[in-house]
Design a protein around this motif. Sequence first.
Motif, short mmCIF file in Angstrom:
data_model
loop_
_atom_site.label_atom_id
_atom_site.label_comp_id
_atom_site.label_asym_id
_atom_site.label_seq_id
_atom_site.Cartn_x
_atom_site.Cartn_y
_atom_site.Cartn_z
N GLU A 17 0.70 -1.81 0.20
CA GLU A 17 0.13 0.09 0.07
C GLU A 17 0.52 0.87 -0.62
OE1 GLU A 17 -3.77 2.19 2.53
OE2 GLU A 17 -2.71 0.27 3.49
N ASP A 18 1.76 1.44 0.71
CA ASP A 18 3.05 2.37 0.76
C ASP A 18 3.16 2.55 -0.09
OD1 ASP A 18 4.54 4.14 2.27
OD2 ASP A 18 5.98 3.14 1.39
N THR A 19 3.82 1.62 -1.34
CA THR A 19 4.50 0.91 -2.64
C THR A 19 3.58 2.21 -3.02
OG1 THR A 19 6.17 -0.33 -2.01
CG2 THR A 19 5.69 0.18 -4.13
N LEU A 20 2.49 1.70 -3.65
CA LEU A 20 1.66 2.07 -4.37
C LEU A 20 0.68 3.82 -4.05
CD1 LEU A 20 -0.81 -1.01 -4.40
CD2 LEU A 20 0.40 -0.40 -6.99
N THR A 21 1.49 4.61 -2.81
CA THR A 21 0.71 5.42 -2.56
C THR A 21 1.71 6.73 -2.39
OG1 THR A 21 0.98 4.65 -0.29
CG2 THR A 21 -1.45 4.99 -1.58
N ASN A 50 7.85 8.86 -6.08
CA ASN A 50 9.12 8.50 -6.16
C ASN A 50 9.69 9.61 -5.48
OD1 ASN A 50 11.82 8.37 -7.39
ND2 ASN A 50 11.04 6.53 -8.49
N GLN A 51 10.32 9.06 -4.70
CA GLN A 51 11.80 10.13 -4.68
C GLN A 51 12.54 10.83 -5.50
OE1 GLN A 51 14.01 8.16 -0.75
NE2 GLN A 51 12.42 7.38 0.29
N ARG A 52 13.39 10.25 -6.51
CA ARG A 52 13.74 10.76 -7.01
C ARG A 52 12.98 11.69 -7.99
NH1 ARG A 52 15.52 9.60 -12.55
NH2 ARG A 52 14.53 6.93 -12.04
N THR A 53 12.55 11.31 -8.48
CA THR A 53 11.13 12.29 -9.88
C THR A 53 10.37 12.92 -8.97
OG1 THR A 53 9.52 9.85 -9.70
CG2 THR A 53 12.21 10.09 -11.61
N GLY A 54 9.74 12.35 -8.04
CA GLY A 54 8.21 13.07 -7.48
C GLY A 54 7.38 12.14 -7.75
N ARG A 55 6.85 12.16 -9.18
CA ARG A 55 5.78 11.42 -9.80
C ARG A 55 5.61 9.97 -8.74
NH1 ARG A 55 8.69 12.33 -14.31
NH2 ARG A 55 9.67 9.99 -14.42
N PRO A 56 4.48 9.31 -9.29
CA PRO A 56 3.37 8.01 -8.15
C PRO A 56 4.44 7.11 -9.11
CG PRO A 56 2.24 9.65 -9.03
CD PRO A 56 3.31 10.15 -9.41
N ILE A 57 4.44 6.39 -8.04
CA ILE A 57 5.00 4.80 -8.25
C ILE A 57 3.68 4.07 -9.58
CG2 ILE A 57 6.12 2.88 -7.54
CD1 ILE A 57 7.39 4.38 -5.12
N THR A 58 4.59 3.67 -10.19
CA THR A 58 4.10 2.86 -11.08
C THR A 58 3.38 1.38 -10.25
OG1 THR A 58 5.63 1.81 -11.99
CG2 THR A 58 4.99 3.92 -12.96
N PRO A 59 1.96 1.28 -10.64
CA PRO A 59 1.88 -0.29 -10.38
C PRO A 59 3.07 -1.41 -10.79
CG PRO A 59 0.05 1.06 -11.27
CD PRO A 59 1.26 1.89 -11.53
N ASP A 118 3.63 -3.98 -8.74
CA ASP A 118 3.80 -5.51 -8.27
C ASP A 118 4.92 -6.49 -8.28
OD1 ASP A 118 2.39 -7.54 -9.55
OD2 ASP A 118 3.34 -7.63 -11.74
N ARG A 119 5.71 -5.50 -8.74
CA ARG A 119 6.89 -6.48 -8.73
C ARG A 119 7.75 -6.45 -7.54
NH1 ARG A 119 12.22 -2.71 -11.05
NH2 ARG A 119 13.04 -3.15 -8.51
N GLN A 120 7.33 -5.36 -6.23
CA GLN A 120 7.22 -5.67 -4.66
C GLN A 120 6.95 -7.24 -4.27
OE1 GLN A 120 10.34 -4.18 -4.13
NE2 GLN A 120 9.57 -3.40 -6.15
#
Length: 310
Positions: free
Chosen positions: A65-69, A72-81, A85-87
């Motif tokens: 849930e944390d990964t999905l919400t 991204n620390q580097r780009t500031g954009r949302p982390i991709t689904p 899914d890979r995690q």
Amino acid sequence: MGMDFDDLDELLDDFVSDLRQTNKSKGTIDTYRRDIGYFRRFLVQNDLPTTTAALTRQHIGAYIEDTLTRPNQRTGRPITPEFADRQYRSLQQLCKFLVREEILDVDPFLKMNRPTVPEKPIPVPPIDALRKLLAVCEGSGFEARRDSAIIRLFADAGPRIGELAPLDVDAVDFTENTVLVLGKGRRPRTLPFSDKTRTSLRRYLRARASHPFTVHENPALWLGLRGRMTASGIQQMIERRADEAGIEHIHPHQFRHFFAHNWLANGGQEQDLMMLAGWRSRQMIGRYGASVADERARAAHRRARLGDQL
């Protein structure tokens, strides 16, 4: 200082050892190690245990849930689904191993749902863009001939970048015009290539013969400034060449989609494509070249001329 056999770091080392024993590729092992490291960092940041006590449905679910919400620390954009899914899949494989080793009594993933990953058709590069890409690689210099050979082999035979980058010179057979790659699951397969790709490879190998690293009998097919080119180095080369050609950036995997689309568009059999691409599931056929599937359907209709038969 004694070992904590219950800690994720120790368990990860055991898991990696098991992966090596089952002949998993270095890329696969590195991915699992990196992803499980992300999970451990999440546990530390949230004052959660870093032992098998963390491997519960609740803790793993909180991490996904944390990964999905979070951004991204580097780009500031949302982390991709896809990343989430890979995690999920990496931690799932670790837990399966721990259940087999009887370190976990119950697999926490038995009652978990995998993250939904929306279908996003990958664009197939137009052939004019690839011609421009090859045009900026014209020349008799070492890099020009190397880059041209790499791009032609990508588009002509459709290997994954993880299959193309580790190739040695002896993987290329000019008697049969084929290259032997090691695919997912360490499964070897032979990819044929056309005459233009053969010519490009031969020209590159003649230029390669005078490369400084060949003095030490380096077996690597693709040589860079420091020896064997890595997958990252090949991707950077393609990005640089795309800039020079004035076209949109092309990810190496898009060449694989170009290969699959053109195989099907030219009447190639789906079963043969599965063999050449190293796929075990027919679902992959629909996924590759999906962005231009309607184009293939219209072309097939024109060839059939159904209305003209009435």
